[in-house]
Design a protein around this motif. Structure first.
Motif, mmCIF file in Angstrom:
data_model
loop_
_atom_site.group_PDB
_atom_site.id
_atom_site.type_symbol
_atom_site.label_atom_id
_atom_site.label_comp_id
_atom_site.label_asym_id
_atom_site.label_seq_id
_atom_site.Cartn_x
_atom_site.Cartn_y
_atom_site.Cartn_z
ATOM 1 N N ASN A 22 -18.299 11.486 46.719
ATOM 2 C CA ASN A 22 -18.204 11.696 45.268
ATOM 3 C C ASN A 22 -17.948 10.393 44.534
ATOM 4 O O ASN A 22 -18.524 10.142 43.479
ATOM 5 C CB ASN A 22 -17.105 12.711 44.946
ATOM 6 C CG ASN A 22 -17.559 14.117 45.185
ATOM 7 O OD1 ASN A 22 -18.734 14.423 45.087
ATOM 8 N ND2 ASN A 22 -16.637 14.986 45.525
ATOM 9 N N PHE A 23 -17.081 9.554 45.080
ATOM 10 C CA PHE A 23 -16.763 8.277 44.439
ATOM 11 C C PHE A 23 -18.007 7.393 44.349
ATOM 12 O O PHE A 23 -18.317 6.840 43.293
ATOM 13 C CB PHE A 23 -15.640 7.569 45.202
ATOM 14 C CG PHE A 23 -15.221 6.279 44.573
ATOM 15 C CD1 PHE A 23 -14.402 6.286 43.461
ATOM 16 C CD2 PHE A 23 -15.650 5.064 45.091
ATOM 17 C CE1 PHE A 23 -14.011 5.098 42.863
ATOM 18 C CE2 PHE A 23 -15.268 3.877 44.510
ATOM 19 C CZ PHE A 23 -14.442 3.892 43.395
ATOM 20 N N GLU A 69 -20.507 8.798 41.857
ATOM 21 C CA GLU A 69 -20.119 8.512 40.471
ATOM 22 C C GLU A 69 -20.439 7.071 40.099
ATOM 23 O O GLU A 69 -20.910 6.799 38.994
ATOM 24 C CB GLU A 69 -18.620 8.780 40.272
ATOM 25 C CG GLU A 69 -18.269 10.247 40.270
ATOM 26 C CD GLU A 69 -18.807 10.945 39.040
ATOM 27 O OE1 GLU A 69 -18.225 10.820 37.953
ATOM 28 O OE2 GLU A 69 -19.838 11.628 39.178
ATOM 29 N N TRP A 118 -14.462 20.288 41.251
ATOM 30 C CA TRP A 118 -13.919 19.057 41.791
ATOM 31 C C TRP A 118 -12.889 18.415 40.870
ATOM 32 O O TRP A 118 -12.087 17.620 41.300
ATOM 33 C CB TRP A 118 -15.037 18.057 42.087
ATOM 34 C CG TRP A 118 -15.739 18.410 43.351
ATOM 35 C CD1 TRP A 118 -16.810 19.247 43.481
ATOM 36 C CD2 TRP A 118 -15.399 17.991 44.660
ATOM 37 N NE1 TRP A 118 -17.168 19.360 44.789
ATOM 38 C CE2 TRP A 118 -16.312 18.583 45.544
ATOM 39 C CE3 TRP A 118 -14.425 17.156 45.183
ATOM 40 C CZ2 TRP A 118 -16.269 18.373 46.910
ATOM 41 C CZ3 TRP A 118 -14.385 16.943 46.547
ATOM 42 C CH2 TRP A 118 -15.306 17.558 47.393
ATOM 43 N N PHE A 174 -13.264 16.156 38.462
ATOM 44 C CA PHE A 174 -13.494 14.864 37.831
ATOM 45 C C PHE A 174 -14.319 15.042 36.563
ATOM 46 O O PHE A 174 -15.002 16.032 36.375
ATOM 47 C CB PHE A 174 -14.105 13.833 38.793
ATOM 48 C CG PHE A 174 -15.416 14.219 39.418
ATOM 49 C CD1 PHE A 174 -16.605 13.894 38.818
ATOM 50 C CD2 PHE A 174 -15.443 14.874 40.635
ATOM 51 C CE1 PHE A 174 -17.809 14.227 39.399
ATOM 52 C CE2 PHE A 174 -16.638 15.217 41.232
ATOM 53 C CZ PHE A 174 -17.821 14.889 40.607
ATOM 54 N N THR A 175 -14.209 14.069 35.663
ATOM 55 C CA THR A 175 -14.825 14.174 34.341
ATOM 56 C C THR A 175 -15.504 12.871 33.959
ATOM 57 O O THR A 175 -15.201 11.813 34.517
ATOM 58 C CB THR A 175 -13.758 14.507 33.274
ATOM 59 O OG1 THR A 175 -12.727 13.528 33.333
ATOM 60 C CG2 THR A 175 -13.174 15.892 33.488
ATOM 61 N N HIS A 176 -16.415 12.968 33.000
ATOM 62 C CA HIS A 176 -17.065 11.799 32.404
ATOM 63 C C HIS A 176 -16.657 11.718 30.935
ATOM 64 O O HIS A 176 -16.435 12.749 30.302
ATOM 65 C CB HIS A 176 -18.594 11.927 32.463
ATOM 66 C CG HIS A 176 -19.149 12.000 33.843
ATOM 67 N ND1 HIS A 176 -20.405 12.483 34.104
ATOM 68 C CD2 HIS A 176 -18.635 11.665 35.049
ATOM 69 C CE1 HIS A 176 -20.649 12.430 35.395
ATOM 70 N NE2 HIS A 176 -19.573 11.943 36.001
ATOM 71 N N TRP A 202 -15.704 9.548 36.793
ATOM 72 C CA TRP A 202 -14.647 9.955 37.705
ATOM 73 C C TRP A 202 -13.436 10.531 36.976
ATOM 74 O O TRP A 202 -13.017 11.617 37.257
ATOM 75 C CB TRP A 202 -14.214 8.796 38.615
ATOM 76 C CG TRP A 202 -13.358 9.254 39.756
ATOM 77 C CD1 TRP A 202 -12.005 9.185 39.819
ATOM 78 C CD2 TRP A 202 -13.775 9.856 40.976
ATOM 79 N NE1 TRP A 202 -11.556 9.704 41.004
ATOM 80 C CE2 TRP A 202 -12.627 10.121 41.749
ATOM 81 C CE3 TRP A 202 -15.008 10.199 41.494
ATOM 82 C CZ2 TRP A 202 -12.683 10.715 42.991
ATOM 83 C CZ3 TRP A 202 -15.059 10.783 42.738
ATOM 84 C CH2 TRP A 202 -13.906 11.033 43.469
ATOM 85 N N ASN A 203 -12.832 9.803 36.040
ATOM 86 C CA ASN A 203 -11.672 10.318 35.324
ATOM 87 C C ASN A 203 -11.824 10.036 33.834
ATOM 88 O O ASN A 203 -11.072 9.250 33.252
ATOM 89 C CB ASN A 203 -10.385 9.707 35.871
ATOM 90 C CG ASN A 203 -9.152 10.389 35.337
ATOM 91 O OD1 ASN A 203 -9.243 11.309 34.533
ATOM 92 N ND2 ASN A 203 -8.002 9.939 35.769
ATOM 93 N N LYS A 260 -11.074 11.845 31.400
ATOM 94 C CA LYS A 260 -9.976 12.356 30.571
ATOM 95 C C LYS A 260 -8.987 11.260 30.191
ATOM 96 O O LYS A 260 -8.234 11.420 29.247
ATOM 97 C CB LYS A 260 -9.253 13.506 31.267
ATOM 98 C CG LYS A 260 -10.039 14.786 31.222
ATOM 99 C CD LYS A 260 -9.222 15.959 31.675
ATOM 100 C CE LYS A 260 -10.030 17.240 31.510
ATOM 101 N NZ LYS A 260 -9.282 18.418 31.859
#
Length: 197
Positions: A51-52, A55, A95, A97-99, A159-160, A162
């Protein structure tokens, strides 16, 4: 009565027959502990790394398309008086994670679809998910702003995303912030494109 007490009440032949079972179960339990648990850890680590990397590759593809913006450049724009909307996108359903995306548009005013409060919106998304459809708000946000093919918003963070919400709330509280879930819309768009090929 405890199990130990019950064991001592067994006849001698049951006690004798249970010894091989325990001798077999103990090494089997140790083997499970030595092989299965590390395997689960490796699979989990692979999922996180995958995932990392995914992204980061997504960010690079947006950068190649000229659709990224650093925090420093965004701050200059905002200090110069630019207004717009921060879009927090959840690209997956589980999952977490956010964009973070930026658009100079006032998304809430331009949207032909109203978005309800967070609790009601979450329930509506689940209803649409059961029907394998996208929420109209998510579909509109995807098409207009987030889509990698048609969207116009600029990617700020993967990934984050937020974290940008907190930054905006501290430094630019007047800027509008909206949230959207794009997992279903993205999947439907990919399926439609595959059918066209």
């Amino acid at each position: 009565m405890s199990q130990t007490g019950e064991f001592w009440e067994w006849p001698w032949y049951q006690k004798l027959l249970s010894i091989p079972l325990y001798l077999f179960a103990l090494p089997f339990g140790i083997l499970i502990g030595l092989f299965v648990l590390p395997l689960l850890m490796v699979v989990g680590l692979f999922a996180i790394c995958s995932n990392f990397v995914g992204e980061r590759l997504f960010y690079l593809s947006m950068w190649n398309d000229g659709r990224t913006l650093s925090r420093r450049k965004l701050r200059r724009r905002l200090d110069a008086g630019e207004t717009g909307t921060l879009i927090i996108e959840a690209p997956t359903m589980g999952w977490g994670f956010t964009h973070a995306w930026w658009t100079p548009d006032d998304v809430k005013t331009l949207s032909p679809v109203s978005r309800s409060d967070d609790a009601e919106y979450g329930e509506q998304v689940l209803v649409f998910l059961e029907e394998e459809k996208a929420h109209p708000w998510d579909e509109w946000c995807w098409r207009e702003y987030i889509s990698t093919w048609e969207g116009t918003a600029i990617l700020l963070k993967v990934w984050n995303g937020k974290r940008y919400r907190t930054w905006f709330e501290q430094h630019f509280p007047a800027v509008a912030i909206v949230e959207t879930t794009s997992a279903i819309v993205h999947q439907l768009e990919m399926e439609a494109q595959q059918e066209m090929r």
